[in-house]
Write a protein that holds these residues in place. Structure first.
Motif, mmCIF file in Angstrom:
data_model
loop_
_atom_site.group_PDB
_atom_site.id
_atom_site.type_symbol
_atom_site.label_atom_id
_atom_site.label_comp_id
_atom_site.label_asym_id
_atom_site.label_seq_id
_atom_site.Cartn_x
_atom_site.Cartn_y
_atom_site.Cartn_z
ATOM 1 N N PRO A 44 117.320 53.137 -16.503
ATOM 2 C CA PRO A 44 116.636 54.059 -17.411
ATOM 3 C C PRO A 44 115.277 54.507 -16.884
ATOM 4 O O PRO A 44 114.674 53.868 -16.014
ATOM 5 N N VAL A 45 114.808 55.606 -17.436
ATOM 6 C CA VAL A 45 113.464 56.102 -17.111
ATOM 7 C C VAL A 45 112.481 55.326 -17.986
ATOM 8 O O VAL A 45 112.180 55.717 -19.116
ATOM 9 N N ASP A 46 112.010 54.204 -17.469
ATOM 10 C CA ASP A 46 111.160 53.337 -18.283
ATOM 11 C C ASP A 46 109.873 52.927 -17.571
ATOM 12 O O ASP A 46 109.235 51.932 -17.932
ATOM 13 N N ASN A 47 109.478 53.727 -16.560
ATOM 14 C CA ASN A 47 108.174 53.520 -15.937
ATOM 15 C C ASN A 47 107.723 54.847 -15.350
ATOM 16 O O ASN A 47 108.528 55.769 -15.167
ATOM 17 N N LEU A 48 106.447 54.949 -15.071
ATOM 18 C CA LEU A 48 105.872 56.238 -14.692
ATOM 19 C C LEU A 48 106.376 56.716 -13.333
ATOM 20 O O LEU A 48 106.605 57.912 -13.133
ATOM 21 N N ASP A 49 106.576 55.808 -12.397
ATOM 22 C CA ASP A 49 107.080 56.226 -11.092
ATOM 23 C C ASP A 49 108.478 56.825 -11.207
ATOM 24 O O ASP A 49 108.770 57.870 -10.608
ATOM 25 N N ARG A 50 109.329 56.156 -11.966
ATOM 26 C CA ARG A 50 110.692 56.658 -12.174
ATOM 27 C C ARG A 50 110.658 58.017 -12.865
ATOM 28 O O ARG A 50 111.408 58.939 -12.523
ATOM 29 N N LEU A 51 109.761 58.171 -13.844
ATOM 30 C CA LEU A 51 109.648 59.432 -14.563
ATOM 31 C C LEU A 51 109.222 60.563 -13.632
ATOM 32 O O LEU A 51 109.795 61.660 -13.678
ATOM 33 N N LYS A 52 108.239 60.317 -12.796
ATOM 34 C CA LYS A 52 107.758 61.360 -11.890
ATOM 35 C C LYS A 52 108.846 61.768 -10.888
ATOM 36 O O LYS A 52 108.990 62.952 -10.565
ATOM 37 N N GLU A 53 109.601 60.795 -10.402
ATOM 38 C CA GLU A 53 110.694 61.100 -9.478
ATOM 39 C C GLU A 53 111.768 61.953 -10.157
ATOM 40 O O GLU A 53 112.290 62.904 -9.566
ATOM 41 N N TYR A 54 112.094 61.598 -11.392
ATOM 42 C CA TYR A 54 113.112 62.338 -12.124
ATOM 43 C C TYR A 54 112.643 63.762 -12.424
ATOM 44 O O TYR A 54 113.388 64.729 -12.256
ATOM 45 N N ARG A 55 111.394 63.889 -12.846
ATOM 46 C CA ARG A 55 110.852 65.218 -13.132
ATOM 47 C C ARG A 55 110.858 66.094 -11.873
ATOM 48 O O ARG A 55 111.217 67.281 -11.933
ATOM 49 N N ALA A 56 110.513 65.515 -10.750
ATOM 50 C CA ALA A 56 110.526 66.269 -9.491
ATOM 51 C C ALA A 56 111.941 66.717 -9.146
ATOM 52 O O ALA A 56 112.150 67.844 -8.656
ATOM 53 N N ALA A 57 112.924 65.859 -9.404
ATOM 54 C CA ALA A 57 114.320 66.218 -9.130
ATOM 55 C C ALA A 57 114.769 67.362 -10.036
ATOM 56 O O ALA A 57 115.519 68.255 -9.610
ATOM 57 N N ILE A 58 114.307 67.363 -11.285
ATOM 58 C CA ILE A 58 114.646 68.459 -12.206
ATOM 59 C C ILE A 58 114.060 69.773 -11.699
ATOM 60 O O ILE A 58 114.755 70.794 -11.626
ATOM 61 N N TYR A 59 112.785 69.746 -11.352
ATOM 62 C CA TYR A 59 112.158 70.974 -10.847
ATOM 63 C C TYR A 59 112.860 71.464 -9.585
ATOM 64 O O TYR A 59 113.066 72.668 -9.396
ATOM 65 N N SER A 60 113.243 70.561 -8.732
ATOM 66 C CA SER A 60 113.935 70.947 -7.508
ATOM 67 C C SER A 60 115.266 71.616 -7.803
ATOM 68 O O SER A 60 115.675 72.547 -7.109
ATOM 69 N N SER A 61 115.938 71.175 -8.872
ATOM 70 C CA SER A 61 117.271 71.693 -9.192
ATOM 71 C C SER A 61 117.247 73.074 -9.838
ATOM 72 O O SER A 61 118.254 73.781 -9.821
ATOM 73 N N ILE A 62 116.116 73.477 -10.432
ATOM 74 C CA ILE A 62 116.091 74.742 -11.181
ATOM 75 C C ILE A 62 115.442 75.887 -10.417
ATOM 76 O O ILE A 62 115.384 77.021 -10.918
ATOM 77 N N GLY A 63 114.950 75.639 -9.223
ATOM 78 C CA GLY A 63 114.377 76.720 -8.428
ATOM 79 C C GLY A 63 113.149 77.334 -9.060
ATOM 80 O O GLY A 63 112.238 76.631 -9.502
ATOM 81 N N ASP A 64 113.134 78.662 -9.159
ATOM 82 C CA ASP A 64 111.953 79.377 -9.636
ATOM 83 C C ASP A 64 111.976 79.683 -11.135
ATOM 84 O O ASP A 64 111.134 80.435 -11.623
ATOM 85 N N GLU A 65 112.944 79.152 -11.852
ATOM 86 C CA GLU A 65 113.017 79.428 -13.287
ATOM 87 C C GLU A 65 111.771 78.919 -14.015
ATOM 88 O O GLU A 65 111.232 77.857 -13.689
ATOM 89 N N ALA A 66 111.319 79.698 -15.007
ATOM 90 C CA ALA A 66 110.200 79.282 -15.854
ATOM 91 C C ALA A 66 110.739 78.299 -16.891
ATOM 92 O O ALA A 66 111.285 78.698 -17.932
ATOM 93 N N PHE A 67 110.615 77.013 -16.607
ATOM 94 C CA PHE A 67 111.211 75.981 -17.436
ATOM 95 C C PHE A 67 110.396 74.715 -17.297
ATOM 96 O O PHE A 67 110.101 74.278 -16.186
ATOM 97 N N CYS A 68 110.041 74.106 -18.433
ATOM 98 C CA CYS A 68 109.273 72.873 -18.428
ATOM 99 C C CYS A 68 110.122 71.711 -18.946
ATOM 100 O O CYS A 68 110.560 71.746 -20.103
ATOM 101 N N PRO A 69 110.343 70.692 -18.124
ATOM 102 C CA PRO A 69 111.008 69.485 -18.633
ATOM 103 C C PRO A 69 109.981 68.594 -19.336
ATOM 104 O O PRO A 69 109.081 68.042 -18.693
ATOM 105 N N PHE A 70 110.093 68.499 -20.633
ATOM 106 C CA PHE A 70 109.213 67.627 -21.404
ATOM 107 C C PHE A 70 109.816 66.220 -21.349
ATOM 108 O O PHE A 70 110.870 65.960 -21.931
ATOM 109 N N MET A 71 109.140 65.316 -20.657
ATOM 110 C CA MET A 71 109.730 64.033 -20.303
ATOM 111 C C MET A 71 109.513 62.968 -21.384
ATOM 112 O O MET A 71 108.541 63.006 -22.145
ATOM 113 N N THR A 72 110.444 62.020 -21.411
ATOM 114 C CA THR A 72 110.363 60.891 -22.332
ATOM 115 C C THR A 72 110.560 59.597 -21.561
ATOM 116 O O THR A 72 111.175 59.564 -20.496
#
Length: 329
Positions: A44-72
């Motif tokens: 699970p995403v239960d620490n800040l390092d894991r969260l930052k890695e996951y958020r970076a992977a999301i941004y990488s997957s969506i390219g230039d789309e204007a989209f904000c992943p609000f993380m939990t």
């Protein structure tokens, strides 16, 4: 006829990881300006390092789309220092009762013990998002959890508590009783009942948790949504599973609606003569309640027939192959 939506938001979204993330994240980013991303991965995403890695992977997957992943973050026994460090990076902390849904085995075993962390969230002003079900009879699991919501709403009056993917009329009534209670509701729970899932031939692509309920429950949810209840927001709970995990013995729970949710709900709002409330339900309520400013994006829906694809890659959507009256312009 057309509808213009400003910065629509999905306040409850599953994106998975790896190849599945790469396949489904662009579908949400095309028509939403942001989404609240669920943390029940493995691990699970239960620490800040894991969260930052996951958020970076999301941004990488969506390219230039204007989209904000609000993380939990996945709720565990956090220290106050951990939560303070994470606060600027998250929109909330998600509580899963242990074993209650997909990838929740490491969730909360004791709701009473979890109150130590919940009290920290209240002090720090971090919202608590909750998958509110017990292990009771499947049709009663949400109803049985409502007493917990009521207790926490009273015990933590300054805490924003979000009842995720509500499915019952009783949950709508509880929403009206406490100002610190908020909720999300999904496409499928606004449109179907348990009869659609299992009343005839079993439809695995409509099976999710919480399970769809009775017609009177759907009616209460629809009434709250089309009238833009100020503390209710759209949250798709769109949950992609490969075909092999849905059309099988031991069908995985989850309905995939990310690419079609806005079109499906437009028909519902139109049928009730409430199109003027659609903007509030899919964006304005969430922006106000969470105090967020998502990326600017305008999405146009047009009254033009659209046939839902039979699949998006290896993922079958809700009502695959059905023609619906609204399209993305």
């Amino acid at each position: 006829m057309e509808i213009k939506l400003k910065s629509p938001l999905d306040m409850h979204l599953h994106l998975r990881e790896g190849a599945m993330l790469e396949a489904v994240a662009p579908l949400s980013a095309e028509t939403f300006s942001g989404a609240v991303i669920m943390p029940n991965l493995v691990p699970p995403v239960d620490n800040l390092d894991r969260l930052k890695e996951y958020r970076a992977a999301i941004y990488s997957s969506i390219g230039d789309e204007a989209f904000c992943p609000f993380m939990t973050l996945f709720l565990r026994d956090y220290t106050e220092e951990e939560l303070l460090e994470a606060k600027e990076h998250i929109i909330g902390v998600k509580l899963y009762p242990a074993g209650i849904t997909t990838n929740s085995e490491g969730g909360v075993a004791s709701l009473d013990a979890a109150e130590v962390v919940i009290a920290k969230l209240e002090r720090l002003g971090i919202p608590l998002l909750v998958h509110g079900e017990t292990n009771a009879f499947v049709m009663d699991r949400e109803a049985d959890f409502l007493d917990v919501y009521e207790r926490w709403a009273q015990k933590f009056p300054k805490l924003m508590i979000v009842m995720e993917h509500i499915t019952t009329a009783a949950a709508v009534r509880l929403l009206d009783r406490f100002e610190n209670l908020h909720a999300t509701v999904t496409v499928q729970h606004l449109l179907i009942t348990l009869d659609d899932v299992a009343g005839g031939m079993l439809d695995p692509h409509l099976f999710c948790k919480p399970i769809a309920k009775r017609p009177e429950d759907r009616e209460a949810l629809v009434n709250a949504a089309v009238n833009a209840h100020p503390r209710l927001s759209f949250g798709s709970d769109s949950a992609p599973h490969p075909l092999s995990k849905k059309e099988c013995c031991g069908c995985a729970a989850g309905v995939f609606t990310a690419p079609i949710g806005l079109q499906l709900m437009a028909e519902m709002f139109e049928a009730h003569g409430k199109l003027d409330n659609y903007q509030a339900f899919v964006s304005d309520n969430a922006c106000r309640n969470y105090k967020i400013t998502p990326p600017e994006k305008e999405v146009t829906l047009v009254k033009k027939p659209f046939t839902i694809p039979k699949a998006y890659g290896d993922v079958v959507p809700m009502w695959a192959g059905r023609e619906i009256p609204w399209s993305i312009g």
